[in-house]
Design an enzyme around this catalytic site. Structure first.
Site, short mmCIF file in Angstrom:
data_model
loop_
_atom_site.label_atom_id
_atom_site.label_comp_id
_atom_site.label_asym_id
_atom_site.label_seq_id
_atom_site.Cartn_x
_atom_site.Cartn_y
_atom_site.Cartn_z
N GLU A 5 6.54 -0.50 -5.20
CA GLU A 5 5.41 -0.70 -6.13
C GLU A 5 4.16 -0.60 -5.28
O GLU A 5 3.88 -1.47 -4.47
CB GLU A 5 5.57 -2.08 -6.79
CG GLU A 5 4.96 -2.12 -8.16
CD GLU A 5 3.52 -2.55 -8.13
OE1 GLU A 5 2.68 -1.75 -7.66
OE2 GLU A 5 3.25 -3.67 -8.58
N CYS A 21 -2.98 -4.56 -8.47
CA CYS A 21 -2.77 -3.12 -8.59
C CYS A 21 -2.87 -2.66 -10.04
O CYS A 21 -2.99 -1.47 -10.31
CB CYS A 21 -1.45 -2.72 -7.97
SG CYS A 21 -0.13 -3.83 -8.44
N SER A 61 0.82 -1.22 0.00
CA SER A 61 0.00 0.00 0.00
C SER A 61 0.85 1.27 0.00
O SER A 61 2.01 1.26 0.44
CB SER A 61 -0.90 0.00 1.23
OG SER A 61 -0.10 -0.04 2.39
N VAL A 74 2.03 2.28 3.67
CA VAL A 74 3.19 1.57 4.21
C VAL A 74 4.44 1.96 3.40
O VAL A 74 5.52 2.16 3.96
CB VAL A 74 2.96 0.04 4.22
CG1 VAL A 74 4.23 -0.70 4.64
CG2 VAL A 74 1.82 -0.32 5.17
P1 ADP Z 1 -2.16 -4.64 1.72
O1 ADP Z 1 -3.20 -3.68 2.19
O2 ADP Z 1 -2.22 -4.93 0.30
O3 ADP Z 1 -2.02 -5.83 2.60
P2 ADP Z 1 0.15 -3.56 3.00
O4 ADP Z 1 0.99 -2.42 2.54
O5 ADP Z 1 -0.55 -3.43 4.28
O6 ADP Z 1 -0.82 -3.83 1.80
O7 ADP Z 1 1.00 -4.91 3.06
C1 ADP Z 1 2.01 -5.25 2.15
C2 ADP Z 1 3.16 -5.88 2.92
O8 ADP Z 1 3.67 -4.90 3.84
C3 ADP Z 1 2.75 -7.07 3.79
O9 ADP Z 1 3.79 -8.01 3.83
C4 ADP Z 1 2.57 -6.44 5.15
O10 ADP Z 1 2.69 -7.34 6.22
C5 ADP Z 1 3.72 -5.44 5.14
N1 ADP Z 1 3.59 -4.37 6.14
C6 ADP Z 1 2.49 -3.80 6.64
N2 ADP Z 1 2.82 -2.85 7.55
C7 ADP Z 1 4.18 -2.81 7.60
C8 ADP Z 1 5.14 -2.04 8.33
N3 ADP Z 1 4.78 -1.10 9.19
N4 ADP Z 1 6.44 -2.29 8.12
C9 ADP Z 1 6.83 -3.24 7.24
N5 ADP Z 1 5.99 -3.98 6.52
C10 ADP Z 1 4.68 -3.79 6.70
#
Ligand code: ADP
Length: 452
Positions: free
Chosen positions: A233, A267, A212, A215
């Site tokens: 990405e 995406c 996302s 993040v």
């Molecule tokens: P989605 O909503 O598609 O799950 P995220 O960005 O939440 O997208 O998740 C994508 C990846 O990032 C996953 O592996 C998730 O666990 C990881 N993630 C989420 N929060 C964090 C963070 N604070 N630091 C590192 N990785 C994270």
């Protein structure tokens, strides 16, 4: 007491498949330390030796194709047939980079002084943190890990906690192929804490992240203190344009294929379908024809939160005037609580949330347009810039539009735009850097200039 385990849920049955160790900062730090310790031995191998190991890994992945697809299907919900397609796609990156690493050349040039030379060389950047999402549990991993390992970089992978089992199998096969355990670490559990260990460590030189925007921006901010390289990405809001001279059956078919990929949870999914006003009704008819007989098998959405979010955005759109033009029936064998029956929505406008946001579900959102100038403005009216699609019989005018829209990947009369050999990545909030092809390999290098 801190959490020790977490469950992996099968979206098809909504039941837990297994429990895994809930790892965190400490385990991530250990993996980073081990990776850094072994970096020099991995990078000093001749490229041919790394290529051989990666080729062996590819052969093992190919042998375990069916098993991998079943794991992907079980934890992500996509049908096995579709998962097989993803596994082939995932494996193609491993094959490609086992070969591409043998084709790298540096450059040197004569200095303006006769007895001196300039040399530019590329060196592996160092330890890479790879963070991947759940929607393509195999492909998002191999497109990062294969080029990183080929380049000579150790990797610490944090797969999504929704889909870690595919990652575990891919990792197991890499070790079986001969990748040293320290060179390819895998850590899952507490995403925030693992993420913190990766971004804060000066030993990690690069983060490759797919996920996302929120993040991605957080990782970018936190990486500033160690000036890490980032490849991000971060999603998209793809415009998909049907011009008045388009082959409507082809457009309907390719848009359905694009939208149904992973039940719209991609995406690159066509999100805003702009149809020339003179062919609007005909196109809707073609699209209904294309999807009405349920020939496209899709899985459920990943989890209850995704289902609730989709239901809410549809409700909100309808209360703001959107109309359901068609809805597919729920297949008889579909029992998942998170299944969302595909929907065509009309009577929408650019200010609605369903048009402004990435929807991540099988909803065809239809808008109409009058002329190209207006279209270009509206297509570009988004924070994102990943994929865009144009359907037309007139290549010249379509290329003009392609040159005027701010997207990193553009499909003309095509919605399947990902492969091993070509670049993938976005403009604006869709990210930084590129994956795939030779540029995707070169991201894992640091450049050095030598004069002698
Ligand atoms: P989605 O909503 O598609 O799950 P995220 O960005 O939440 O997208 O998740 C994508 C990846 O990032 C996953 O592996 C998730 O666990 C990881 N993630 C989420 N929060 C964090 C963070 N604070 N630091 C590192 N990785 C994270």
């Amino acid at each position: 007491m801190s959490k020790k385990f977490f469950s992996v849920i099968n979206p098809n049955t909504n039941i837990a498949i297994c429990q895994l160790d809930y790892m965190g900062h400490e385990e991530a730090s250990q993996a980073i330390n081990a990776a850094e310790r072994e970096f020099s031995s991995w990078k000093s191998l001749p490229p041919q030796a790394r290529a051989d190991i990666i080729e062996t890994w590819y052969n093992l992945l190919k042998q375990h194709r069916q098993e991998l697809a079943e794991i992907v299907s079980k934890e992500s919900g996509k049908p096995v047939k579709e998962a097989l397609g993803e596994v082939d796609y995932a494996n193609s990156f491993v094959k490609y980079y086992s070969q591409e690493i043998l084709r790298l050349f540096g450059d040197s040039s004569p200095h303006y002084r006769k007895d001196q030379w300039f040399m530019n060389i590329a060196e592996p950047i160092g330890v890479v943190g790879a963070i991947t999402p759940w929607n393509f549990p195999a492909a998002m991993i191999t497109k990062k890990i294969a080029p990183a390992l080929a380049a000579g970089c150790p990797v610490v992978l944090k797969p999504s906690e929704e889909t870690p089992l595919t990652a575990i199998k891919i990792h197991e096969l890499a070790l079986e192929a001969g990748v040293p355990r320290e060179i390819f670490g895998i850590i899952y559990g507490d995403a925030k804490e693992i993420g913190r260990a990766l971004v804060e460590s000066p030993k990690v030189k690069m983060i490759s992240f797919t996920g996302s925007v929120g993040v991605g921006k957080y990782l970018m901010e936190k990486s500033a203190s160690t000036v890490k390289k980032l490849v991000l990405e971060l999603g998209g809001n793809a415009p998909c344009v049907v011009m008045k001279d388009a082959d409507l059956n082809l457009a309907a078919e390719r848009i359905a294929v694009g939208k149904f990929r992973n039940a719209g949870q991609a995406c690159t999914s066509p999100n805003r379908i702009f149809v020339h006003e003179t062919i609007l009704e005909k196109f809707i008819e073609s699209l209904i024809n294309e999807i009405s007989d349920n020939k496209y098998e899709i899985g459920p959405l990943i989890n209850q939160a995704a289902k609730d979010k989709t239901d809410k955005i549809v409700e909100e759109s309808i209360s703001n005037g959107a109309k359901i033009l068609f809805r597919c029936k729920v297949p008889k064998n579909q029992k998942s609580k998170t299944y969302f029956a595909p929907l065509i929505l009309g009577n929408l406008n650019d200010d609605m949330r369903i048009i402004k946001e990435e929807v991540f579900s099988p909803i065809f959102s239809i808008l109409s347009f009058k002329d190209n100038e207006e279209l270009i403005k509206r297509a570009n009216n988004t924070e994102y810039g990943l994929a865009a699609y144009l359907f037309s019989a007139d290549l010249k005018s379509t290329l003009k539009i392609a040159n005027s829209i701010n997207f990193g990947v553009i499909g003309i009369n095509e919605t399947m735009v990902g492969n091993d050999q070509t670049i993938h990545g976005g403009f604006n909030n869709s990210g930084l850097g590129r994956e795939g092809g030779k540029p995707g390999l070169m991201e894992y290098y640091e450049n050095k200039f030598i004069i002698f």
